[in-house]
Design a protein around this motif. Structure first.
Motif, PDB file in Angstrom:
ATOM      1  N   GLU A   1     -42.318  -9.205  84.683  1.00 45.27           N
ATOM      2  CA  GLU A   1     -41.063  -9.298  85.447  1.00 45.27           C
ATOM      3  C   GLU A   1     -40.510 -10.715  85.444  1.00 45.27           C
ATOM      4  OE1 GLU A   1     -41.460  -5.624  88.584  1.00 45.27           O
ATOM      5  OE2 GLU A   1     -42.229  -7.571  89.226  1.00 45.27           O
ATOM      6  N   ALA A   2     -41.372 -11.712  85.341  1.00 43.75           N
ATOM      7  CA  ALA A   2     -40.929 -13.109  85.307  1.00 43.75           C
ATOM      8  C   ALA A   2     -40.501 -13.544  83.909  1.00 43.75           C
ATOM      9  CB  ALA A   2     -42.039 -14.022  85.813  1.00 43.75           C
ATOM     10  N   GLY A   3     -40.687 -12.671  82.922  1.00 37.44           N
ATOM     11  CA  GLY A   3     -40.311 -13.009  81.556  1.00 37.44           C
ATOM     12  C   GLY A   3     -41.335 -13.865  80.839  1.00 37.44           C
ATOM     13  N   ILE A   4     -42.509 -14.012  81.410  1.00 36.20           N
ATOM     14  CA  ILE A   4     -43.562 -14.823  80.810  1.00 36.20           C
ATOM     15  C   ILE A   4     -44.276 -14.051  79.714  1.00 36.20           C
ATOM     16  CG2 ILE A   4     -45.768 -15.975  81.282  1.00 36.20           C
ATOM     17  CD1 ILE A   4     -44.668 -16.465  84.147  1.00 36.20           C
ATOM     18  N   GLU A   5     -44.442 -12.770  79.941  1.00 35.16           N
ATOM     19  CA  GLU A   5     -45.152 -11.898  79.001  1.00 35.16           C
ATOM     20  C   GLU A   5     -44.195 -10.803  78.538  1.00 35.16           C
ATOM     21  OE1 GLU A   5     -48.882  -8.860  79.397  1.00 35.16           O
ATOM     22  OE2 GLU A   5     -49.097 -10.848  80.281  1.00 35.16           O
ATOM     23  N   PRO A   6     -43.990 -10.679  77.239  1.00 35.69           N
ATOM     24  CA  PRO A   6     -43.073  -9.651  76.758  1.00 35.69           C
ATOM     25  C   PRO A   6     -43.697  -8.254  76.856  1.00 35.69           C
ATOM     26  CG  PRO A   6     -44.055 -10.789  74.906  1.00 35.69           C
ATOM     27  CD  PRO A   6     -44.534 -11.485  76.155  1.00 35.69           C
ATOM     28  N   ALA A   7     -42.860  -7.281  77.164  1.00 37.17           N
ATOM     29  CA  ALA A   7     -43.313  -5.886  77.211  1.00 37.17           C
ATOM     30  C   ALA A   7     -42.083  -4.989  77.222  1.00 37.17           C
ATOM     31  CB  ALA A   7     -44.157  -5.640  78.443  1.00 37.17           C
ATOM     32  N   SER A   8     -42.269  -3.804  76.725  1.00 38.40           N
ATOM     33  CA  SER A   8     -41.173  -2.834  76.743  1.00 38.40           C
ATOM     34  C   SER A   8     -40.977  -2.320  78.169  1.00 38.40           C
ATOM     35  CB  SER A   8     -41.498  -1.662  75.814  1.00 38.40           C
ATOM     36  OG  SER A   8     -42.579  -0.908  76.337  1.00 38.40           O
TER      37      SER A   8
ATOM     38  N   GLN B   1     -40.923   0.709  78.952  1.00 40.68           N
ATOM     39  CA  GLN B   1     -41.884   1.790  79.127  1.00 40.68           C
ATOM     40  C   GLN B   1     -43.245   1.246  79.546  1.00 40.68           C
ATOM     41  OE1 GLN B   1     -41.256   5.199  78.974  1.00 40.68           O
ATOM     42  NE2 GLN B   1     -43.268   5.199  79.958  1.00 40.68           N
ATOM     43  N   ARG B   2     -43.674   0.159  78.941  1.00 45.88           N
ATOM     44  CA  ARG B   2     -44.954  -0.465  79.302  1.00 45.88           C
ATOM     45  C   ARG B   2     -44.940  -0.901  80.766  1.00 45.88           C
ATOM     46  NH1 ARG B   2     -50.253  -1.047  79.388  1.00 45.88           N
ATOM     47  NH2 ARG B   2     -50.933  -3.202  79.597  1.00 45.88           N
ATOM     48  N   LEU B   3     -43.849  -1.529  81.185  1.00 45.84           N
ATOM     49  CA  LEU B   3     -43.729  -1.970  82.573  1.00 45.84           C
ATOM     50  C   LEU B   3     -43.764  -0.771  83.513  1.00 45.84           C
ATOM     51  CD1 LEU B   3     -43.328  -4.199  84.655  1.00 45.84           C
ATOM     52  CD2 LEU B   3     -40.864  -4.058  84.214  1.00 45.84           C
ATOM     53  N   GLU B   4     -43.041   0.273  83.174  1.00 45.73           N
ATOM     54  CA  GLU B   4     -43.019   1.482  83.995  1.00 45.73           C
ATOM     55  C   GLU B   4     -44.414   2.104  84.092  1.00 45.73           C
ATOM     56  OE1 GLU B   4     -41.264   4.176  86.538  1.00 45.73           O
ATOM     57  OE2 GLU B   4     -40.379   2.376  85.682  1.00 45.73           O
TER      58      GLU B   4
ATOM     59  N   SER C   1     -46.318  -8.892  87.259  1.00 43.94           N
ATOM     60  CA  SER C   1     -45.616 -10.100  87.699  1.00 43.94           C
ATOM     61  C   SER C   1     -45.201 -10.968  86.511  1.00 43.94           C
ATOM     62  CB  SER C   1     -46.509 -10.890  88.651  1.00 43.94           C
ATOM     63  OG  SER C   1     -45.868 -12.047  89.100  1.00 43.94           O
ATOM     64  N   ARG C   2     -46.113 -11.137  85.542  1.00 42.96           N
ATOM     65  CA  ARG C   2     -45.791 -11.946  84.356  1.00 42.96           C
ATOM     66  C   ARG C   2     -44.673 -11.299  83.539  1.00 42.96           C
ATOM     67  NH1 ARG C   2     -51.463 -12.104  84.135  1.00 42.96           N
ATOM     68  NH2 ARG C   2     -51.439 -10.620  82.391  1.00 42.96           N
TER      69      ARG C   2
ATOM     70  N   LEU D   1     -47.298   0.581  83.764  1.00 44.33           N
ATOM     71  CA  LEU D   1     -48.140  -0.284  84.599  1.00 44.33           C
ATOM     72  C   LEU D   1     -47.850  -0.073  86.082  1.00 44.33           C
ATOM     73  CD1 LEU D   1     -48.053  -3.593  82.551  1.00 44.33           C
ATOM     74  CD2 LEU D   1     -50.078  -2.204  83.014  1.00 44.33           C
ATOM     75  N   LYS D   2     -46.586   0.058  86.429  1.00 43.43           N
ATOM     76  CA  LYS D   2     -46.216   0.275  87.827  1.00 43.43           C
ATOM     77  C   LYS D   2     -46.745   1.624  88.326  1.00 43.43           C
ATOM     78  CE  LYS D   2     -42.148  -2.678  88.109  1.00 43.43           C
ATOM     79  NZ  LYS D   2     -40.699  -2.712  88.377  1.00 43.43           N
ATOM     80  N   LYS D   3     -46.693   2.637  87.492  1.00 41.37           N
ATOM     81  CA  LYS D   3     -47.238   3.942  87.874  1.00 41.37           C
ATOM     82  C   LYS D   3     -48.745   3.860  88.075  1.00 41.37           C
ATOM     83  CE  LYS D   3     -43.695   6.790  85.691  1.00 41.37           C
ATOM     84  NZ  LYS D   3     -43.381   7.714  84.592  1.00 41.37           N
ATOM     85  N   HIS D   4     -49.400   3.142  87.186  1.00 42.29           N
ATOM     86  CA  HIS D   4     -50.851   2.970  87.307  1.00 42.29           C
ATOM     87  C   HIS D   4     -51.188   2.226  88.599  1.00 42.29           C
ATOM     88  CE1 HIS D   4     -54.893   2.945  85.535  1.00 42.29           C
ATOM     89  NE2 HIS D   4     -55.027   1.810  86.197  1.00 42.29           N
ATOM     90  N   ARG D   5     -50.413   1.210  88.915  1.00 44.67           N
ATOM     91  CA  ARG D   5     -50.631   0.451  90.151  1.00 44.67           C
ATOM     92  C   ARG D   5     -50.504   1.371  91.371  1.00 44.67           C
ATOM     93  NH1 ARG D   5     -46.648  -4.373  91.126  1.00 44.67           N
ATOM     94  NH2 ARG D   5     -45.250  -2.619  91.442  1.00 44.67           N
ATOM     95  N   LEU D   6     -49.520   2.253  91.352  1.00 42.60           N
ATOM     96  CA  LEU D   6     -49.345   3.194  92.461  1.00 42.60           C
ATOM     97  C   LEU D   6     -50.518   4.162  92.573  1.00 42.60           C
ATOM     98  CD1 LEU D   6     -45.531   4.020  92.272  1.00 42.60           C
ATOM     99  CD2 LEU D   6     -46.729   2.742  94.063  1.00 42.60           C
TER     100      LEU D   6
END
Length: 82
Positions: free
Chosen positions: A47-54, A56-59, A44-45, A61-66
């Motif tokens: 996607e909101a632009g609060i926390e920087p990440a590549s 790939q990192r976001l992807e 969430s952070r 994390l989303k896979k891990h969440r699934l």
């Protein structure tokens, strides 16, 4: 999507009672639930632009969440079968 949209109770609204029972009775579930919440907040952070990440990192994390949701689903099914 906000983290609230990925709260376990939002993901499994028909299993609120089972989620509660698991949280009370199962230490492994409590750990999984806490970690899931942390990852959902991090996504969430980002996607909101609060926390920087590549991307790939976001992807990742989303896979891990699934994967964690799959684990929760299996734990729900196991609890219901008992």
């Amino acid at each position: 999507m906000s983290e609230n949209g990925h709260d376990l109770h939002a993901e499994f609204p028909q299993h609120r009672a089972v989620l509660h029972d698991l949280k009370v009775e199962n230490a492994s579930f409590r750990e999984l639930s806490a970690r899931y919440h942390e990852i959902a907040q991090e996504i969430s952070r980002i996607e909101a632009g609060i926390e920087p990440a590549s991307d790939q990192r976001l992807e990742d994390l989303k896979k891990h969440r699934l994967q964690m949701l799959d684990q929760v689903s299996a734990m729900i099914a196991e609890k219901q079968a008992a």
